[in-house]
Design an enzyme around this catalytic site. Structure first.
Site, short mmCIF file in Angstrom:
data_model
loop_
_atom_site.label_atom_id
_atom_site.label_comp_id
_atom_site.label_asym_id
_atom_site.label_seq_id
_atom_site.Cartn_x
_atom_site.Cartn_y
_atom_site.Cartn_z
N ALA A 87 0.84 -1.20 0.00
CA ALA A 87 0.00 0.00 0.00
C ALA A 87 0.88 1.25 0.00
CB ALA A 87 -0.93 -0.01 1.20
N TYR A 88 1.96 1.21 0.75
CA TYR A 88 2.89 2.35 0.80
C TYR A 88 3.46 2.61 -0.60
CZ TYR A 88 7.04 5.08 1.87
OH TYR A 88 8.00 6.07 1.88
N ALA A 89 3.91 1.55 -1.27
CA ALA A 89 4.49 1.70 -2.61
C ALA A 89 3.46 2.25 -3.59
CB ALA A 89 5.03 0.35 -3.09
#
Length: 139
Positions: free
Chosen positions: A11-13
């Site tokens: 999700a961060y990426a």
């Protein structure tokens, strides 16, 4: 949106890539105005984010490996400072570390991720952002 399956680092990426696509689209929409939009990436920095790595081995090894392979949080701030203060930075630029893998080093123009400047993708993300926030873009 990670509605089907959520993985913290995945999700961060995705969110970082969306930031770049959104900024490139913003630069397009600001063309002909005195405003600029610049995307920045800090490279790899050892911060508290790594404590959320998946897997016990990754969480245990990250402090040691991070010190060997990652830059400092202070060094990671350089690209943002460059983007905010350098008169040489143009709207639509992507600024990141100059290291071979763009993970650390002094700031310089960086390669956009593949497809980040695709017009249809940027326009779709923009439409979704306006719909989800309920805020239209007006120059």
């Amino acid at each position: 949106m990670s509605e089907q399956k959520y993985r913290p680092m995945g999700a961060y990426a995705k969110s970082k890539r969306a930031n770049i696509v959104f900024t490139v689209e913003l630069a397009r929409r600001l063309a002909g105005t005195p405003m600029t939009a610049v995307a920045v990436h800090p490279g790899a920095a050892l911060t508290n984010l790594q404590q959320h790595s998946q897997g016990l081995a990754a969480r245990l090894l990250m402090p040691l490996l991070g010190r060997l392979a990652m830059g400092s949080p202070e060094g990671a701030a350089w690209p943002s400072l460059c983007a905010a203060t350098s008169p040489a930075v143009e709207s639509g630029a992507f600024i990141g570390p100059a290291g071979r893998r763009q993970d650390s080093g002094p700031p310089r123009p960086a390669r956009l991720p593949r497809g980040a400047d695709h017009r249809a993708t940027g326009a779709a993300l923009w439409r979704d952002s306006e719909r989800l926030t309920g805020i239209p873009f007006i120059v």
